[in-house]
Every structure is written in C-alpha cells, then in structure tokens.
Motif scaffolding. Structure first.
Motif, PDB file in Angstrom:
ATOM      1  N   ASN B  40       2.771  -1.858 -63.502  1.00  0.00           N
ATOM      2  CA  ASN B  40       1.087  -1.928 -63.013  1.00  0.00           C
ATOM      3  C   ASN B  40      -0.032  -1.325 -64.088  1.00  0.00           C
ATOM      4  O   ASN B  40      -0.861  -1.879 -64.479  1.00  0.00           O
ATOM      5  CB  ASN B  40       1.286  -1.441 -61.750  1.00  0.00           C
ATOM      6  N   PRO B  73      -6.965  -8.679 -64.476  1.00  0.00           N
ATOM      7  CA  PRO B  73      -5.998  -7.699 -64.382  1.00  0.00           C
ATOM      8  C   PRO B  73      -5.977  -7.174 -63.068  1.00  0.00           C
ATOM      9  O   PRO B  73      -4.668  -6.815 -62.533  1.00  0.00           O
ATOM     10  CB  PRO B  73      -6.285  -6.962 -65.586  1.00  0.00           C
ATOM     11  N   LEU B  76      -4.506  -9.441 -60.986  1.00  0.00           N
ATOM     12  CA  LEU B  76      -2.895  -9.633 -60.784  1.00  0.00           C
ATOM     13  C   LEU B  76      -2.222  -8.444 -60.402  1.00  0.00           C
ATOM     14  O   LEU B  76      -1.299  -8.328 -59.635  1.00  0.00           O
ATOM     15  CB  LEU B  76      -2.503  -9.650 -62.514  1.00  0.00           C
ATOM     16  N   THR B  79      -1.917  -8.416 -56.707  1.00  0.00           N
ATOM     17  CA  THR B  79      -0.697  -9.344 -56.125  1.00  0.00           C
ATOM     18  C   THR B  79       0.634  -8.547 -56.616  1.00  0.00           C
ATOM     19  O   THR B  79       1.170  -8.678 -55.501  1.00  0.00           O
ATOM     20  CB  THR B  79      -0.802 -10.650 -57.013  1.00  0.00           C
ATOM     21  N   ALA B  80       0.747  -8.187 -57.750  1.00  0.00           N
ATOM     22  CA  ALA B  80       1.891  -7.402 -57.994  1.00  0.00           C
ATOM     23  C   ALA B  80       2.158  -6.130 -57.073  1.00  0.00           C
ATOM     24  O   ALA B  80       3.375  -6.059 -56.651  1.00  0.00           O
ATOM     25  CB  ALA B  80       1.916  -6.894 -59.379  1.00  0.00           C
ATOM     26  N   ILE B  83       3.271  -7.648 -53.536  1.00  0.00           N
ATOM     27  CA  ILE B  83       4.591  -8.286 -53.569  1.00  0.00           C
ATOM     28  C   ILE B  83       5.589  -7.116 -53.965  1.00  0.00           C
ATOM     29  O   ILE B  83       6.695  -6.915 -52.950  1.00  0.00           O
ATOM     30  CB  ILE B  83       4.620  -8.993 -54.817  1.00  0.00           C
TER      31      ILE B  83
END
Lengths: 500, 120
Positions: B40, B73, B76, B79-80, B83
């Motif tokens: 990340n 980013p 993203l 989201t990462a 999840i």
C-alpha cells in the motif's frame, strides 16, 4: 451504457442476495438455479451481440475511458461468460443433490452465486485495478465455499489455499500500483499504448513479471501450483467442480489478456519464460497425477498439466497457437467440471474417493462409466472428442515453429494423462468393490438421481458436440485469437476511434 | 521523501517475508499484514507524494493554486485497505478454527488432507 454488458455481472449478485435471504428454506436453492438460468440467457444474448457487432464496450456511469471503469466483451470474454453461465447452471442443479440444509443455511448458494459474479466480472472488465477487485470478490467467495462443510480436512486444505492465494493477490496489487505510477493509467486498452510509449522498458518488463507471477499463481502453473492439489480434494464436490472448471481459468484468462494486450514489448523474454513454465507445468502436473490414488487428487493434478497446454499456446504466440489456447480453455472447463461431478457421484455411490477402497462401478452403474469415458478421453486427447482438436492445434502450432521438443512433451503428457485415467478406470470402475458392495445409480433417491445425472449428461453432450462439429468452434476461436493478437478493434471499442 | 517511503516499504516487505517463512500460521498472518501495508505504501509513493497539497478542491472549496494531490492512488489504496481488512479478518477466523481443529499452528504438521507417507 450497454445493459448486455452489465447484466451478466448483476444477475449473480442479485441472485446471491435473494439466496442469502431465503437460505433457510428450499426457495433459496431454487433462487440459485433460477438466477443461473437467467445468467445463461443473458450470456447467450451477449455472445450473439458480440458475434453480430464485434468488440463491444461500455463505460460505467458515463465516465469516458480511460478515466472511468470500462466493461468490454470481445470473442474471448463473451465465450468465457457463456461458459461460466453454463457451468454455473450445471453445478447449481447438481448442488441440489449434494448440499444439505446445513451448508445452505450457512449461505452456500449466496457464496456460489457471488463466486460466479466475481468470475464473470473478471472476464468482462477492461480495467486492471477493477480486475484486481473482481479477483478479490471471487477469492473471498471461494474461501467461504471451501470451508463451508467445516470438516477437518477442509480446514487443512483451506489454510494452504488461503495463504498462497493472498500472497498472489498482494503481488497483483503491487504490480497494478507500480504500473499506474509508471504510466498514469489503469485502463487496459490505454495501457497498451502507454506501456509501449514508456521510456523505461526495463521497468515495464519487471512489472510484467510481477503480474506473471501473480496470475501464474492463480492459474496454478509450475512452480506456483502447490495450493491446488492441497485443497481441491477437500471441499464439497460441487465446490471443487466449479473451482476446477473456473478458478484457475480466470488466471489463464488474465495471462492471455495481459500478455497479448499490454505486455508485448519484450516477447522474447516474457514468452520464453512462459514457454518453459508451460512445459514444466504439463510434466509435473501429469507426473503428480500418476502418483496419486485419490479420485479428486488425480483430477486436481490433471488441471495443472492441462493449464500447461493453455499457457503453451500463449507462449508460442502465433495465431494458430493462441487459437489453440482459446479453444483449449473453452473445451477444458466443460470437461474438467464434468469429471469432478462424476467423481462426486462415484463417491456418493461407493462411499469413498480413495481408489483402493472403491470399485465395481462398471458392472453396476454402466451409465456413469460411459459418461466418465467421454470427458476422460477428451481430456487425454482422443479423437473425435473435443480435447483431440485442442491438443492437435497446439501440437501443430509448435511443429510449425519447428519446436520439436515442445511438441514431443505435449504428446508425451497426453499419453501419461491416459495412463492415470486408466488408473481411475481400472480401480473405480473395472475391479470389483473390495467390500463387495454393488453401487448402482438406483441407490440414489429419485430426485438426487435427476439432479446429478442431468448436468453430467448435458456437459458430456457438449463435449461430444464440440468434438464432432469442431469447425464452428475452431472458427470462433480463430476470430478470438485474431482479436487478441491484433487488439486494434479492442482498443478502438474502448477508447473510441479517435485515439486509435 | 520518496526515498524514505521506498525504504520503509522495502523494510516492511523484508520483515514480512521473514515472518511468513517462519512456519507458524499466526506469524504468517502478521507477515501478510505487513506485506499488504508495504505494498500500500508503495502504491501511495508510486502515485507521487505531494505533501500538503489538497486533492481536487482546497479547504474552502477553491481550486488548488499550483499543485494538486493525485486522488486516484488514494482511492485505490482505500479500496485495497478495505479488501485487505476483510481478507485478513477471514484469514484470522480460519486460523482460530485451524487452532481449534489441530491444536497447533505449525504449518508443517498440518497434513490431515494429505495422503499418508507410506501406504501398506
């Protein structure tokens, strides 16, 4: 926004919600079957549309590519969506006979449908990060499905499956993030141009290798396949059937997509690695299968060796070879799912999946034996079944390139496949049951007999049809391979004609 | 700044590999957590670091004067992280179940689903 692109993804998730709400009653099971049937209808509409118009693309929420999320369907994607729907419906019906109320109460049908939704999403997306998200969706559903029986050995298998797959997804995420940092885009069609225009080609190859490892782990290629034979024989048969058919193929699909559309800058390097990987995958898989004595473990190792053929088609990178890979992919999903379903019936009839503890199916269940022969011989590549054409095209493509070693290995692996299939045949079907049992299909309750046998017969008929009338399917695969190797239409459909 | 973040990310990944190779499932999970955090961080740094610059709009809703932080980013990452959190929660629950089932967390001894070494 074209509904025909969004519906194949939406229907499974709506069905999942319905099935979850109805999980305590028999209606939940029926919702799952009904939803799968609806998915199949939509998938047929989608493929008709693609055959009619060529590549179709839609932008979610009206945000133009490359800024929004794109859904794209070319020949390969549409065919994969259709086959996912076929497998989904077959296994949903088959599950009715295996999945009891306990697993249903824990949400089996909801997880099953969200798995199908995730797989379909991965086939239709045109955005790399979105692909990562779909991978996660199908992964978390598969985790749930794997442990849903809660049996001891399922936990053992799940530990290995979960840990190794999580590492693969983190690698995928890292690759996608670095690629964004280097090119400023995540849209796959846009990435094609951006990667080719990048001043730092070495970095691009590095990222390509990260994604190759990540997808390779999903696809279970050598030397990253160890999670597969450790886990695929542990869950419910319906679960392992849908895993065997679809999950590794999502990895193969991602490899096919990314290494024909985006990373074609250093084919001599990346595809040379893929070539060796594919040969070793074929060999280790089939040798592993020869050493096993459990019905499902043998089949699991076969998945690995068959994945090798598909990757080989990609590695050779000629139109014929890629066409072979596409055809192989489509034929293999049907055959492999069917074999696992047959293994499930055999376990139900004989009481075990250990080949040394079962037997007698040929005498007492001849229909099952005949139905086993079809996918088993197709997998090994006997004419006139579908696997023969798949292997024929791949071997022919390698001979065209003068790759004698490759062709030799491909043929040898086919022979060894037959060897381990003979083992299943001799132990489970031919010899008498060691405890003198007389397993027969009539032992099954009437409803279970229909629910189990109809999907198996339907899939076997498909295998025979593909084998008997291959020209239409080969033509379709040729078109798919052309689109993969010359993605101008794909790029134009996503980005619009102007930015071609 | 980029160098610092890159080194930190590398350190996290290195530590995570050491933890993941230890053969204990719990340590493996901690390693996985560090690995995803390292990745990340790498994504954040790959999207260019612009300390102090607002993304899209400033505090009072005005357009940023000169530099604008890249919002993608961060989206993203978000989201990462979400999840990753979900997957980690599942993996943790699985580990607990594995401990209840096997009575230990040594991955080398988890062989119930494997065939016996010798068949007689």
């Amino acid at each position: 926004m074209s509904w025909v692109l969004a519906l194949p993804i939406m229907i499974p998730f709506v069905t999942a919600v319905l099935a979850f709400l109805l999980r305590r009653s028999r209606m939940g099971d029926l919702a799952s079957v009904g939803g799968s049937a609806a998915s199949l209808v939509v998938a047929v509409v989608l493929i008709a549309e693609v055959l009619d118009q060529g590549v179709i693309a839609g932008q979610i929420g009206g945000w133009q590519a490359p800024f929004g999320i794109t859904l794209v369907a070319d020949h390969l994607s549409a065919a994969m969506v259709l086959i996912t729907a076929i497998i989904g419906l077959s296994v949903a019906v088959w599950s009715l006979a295996e999945i009891g109320p306990t697993s249903a109460r824990f949400g089996y049908h909801a997880l099953f449908q969200s798995l199908l939704g995730g797989v379909t999403g991965a086939f239709l997306t045109g955005d790399l990060f979105n692909l990562y998200v779909w991978f996660e969706v199908l992964l978390i559903s598969s985790f749930g499905l794997l442990v849903i029986g809660g049996r001891k050995y399922a936990i053992d298998g799940a530990v290995k499956y979960v840990t190794l797959n999580l590492i693969a997804t983190v690698l995928f995420l890292a690759g996608a993030g670095l690629l964004y940092g280097a090119t400023g885009t995540l849209n796959m069609a846009d990435l094609r141009g951006a990667v080719a225009a990048s001043p730092d080609q070495g970095l691009m190859t590095l990222i390509a290798m990260m994604l190759m490892v990540a997808f390779g782990m999903k696809a279970a290629v050598f030397p990253l396949f160890f999670w597969l034979p450790a886990s695929y024989h542990t869950p419910h048969y319906a679960v392992s059937a849908v895993f065997a058919g679809l999950l590794t193929k999502v990895g193969v699909y991602a490899l096919l997509r990314v290494f024909t559309l985006i990373f074609v800058g250093d084919v001599g390097y990346t595809h040379e690695i893929l070539l060796w990987v594919s040969l070793l995958t074929m060999l280790t898989g089939v040798l592993g299968a020869a050493a096993q004595s459990d019905f499902r473990k043998i089949l699991s190792f076969h998945i690995i060796s068959q994945i090798g053929y598909m990757v080989l088609g990609l590695a050779l990178m000629t139109p014929l070879a890629v066409m072979g890979a596409v055809f192989y992919l489509l034929h293999h999903i049907i055959v492999k799912t069917n074999l696992f379903l047959i293994a499930g019936v055999s376990q139900r009839l004989t009481g075990s999946s250990d080949l040394y503890a079962i037997g007698g199916l040929y005498r007492t269940a001849p229909l099952l034996a005949a139905l086993f022969i079809i996918p088993a011989f197709s997998l090994a590549g006997f004419p006139p079944l579908s696997g023969f054409w798949a292997k024929f095209v791949i071997v022919r493509a390698s001979l065209d390139l003068g790759e004698w070693l490759v062709a030799g290995v491909a043929l040898l692996v086919g022979l060894l496949t037959i060897f381990s299939m003979t083992k299943i045949w001799a132990e489970a079907f031919w010899k008498a049951h060691p405890e003198g049992r007389q397993p027969a299909l009539a032992d099954l309750p009437r409803s279970a007999r229909w629910q189990m046998m109809v999907p198996i017969i339907a899939l076997a008929v498909m295998t025979v049809v593909i084998g008997a009338f291959p020209s239409a399917f080969l033509e379709f695969a040729t078109k798919g391979a052309e689109q993969l190797l010359d993605p101008a239409a794909y790029v134009a459909a996503v980005l619009g004609e102007a930015r071609r | 700044m980029e160098t610092l973040v890159a080194c930190l990310s590398g350190f996290l990944v290195a530590t995570s590999i050491w933890l993941m190779l230890s053969g204990n499932l719990m340590r493996f999970l901690f390693g996985l957590l560090l690995l995803s955090n390292g990745v990340n961080l790498a994504i954040l740094a790959a999207g260019r670091l612009t300390p102090g610059a607002p993304p899209l709009l400033g505090v009072k809703g005005e357009l940023p004067a000169d530099t604008m932080a890249n919002a993608l980013p961060q989206a993203l990452l978000l989201t990462a992280i979400v999840i990753g959190f979900g997957l980690f929660a599942f993996a943790l629950a699985l580990t607990i179940q594995a401990y209840r089932t096997f009575g230990h967390l040594e991955v080398d001894r988890m062989r119930i689903a494997e065939p016996a070494e010798e068949r007689e």
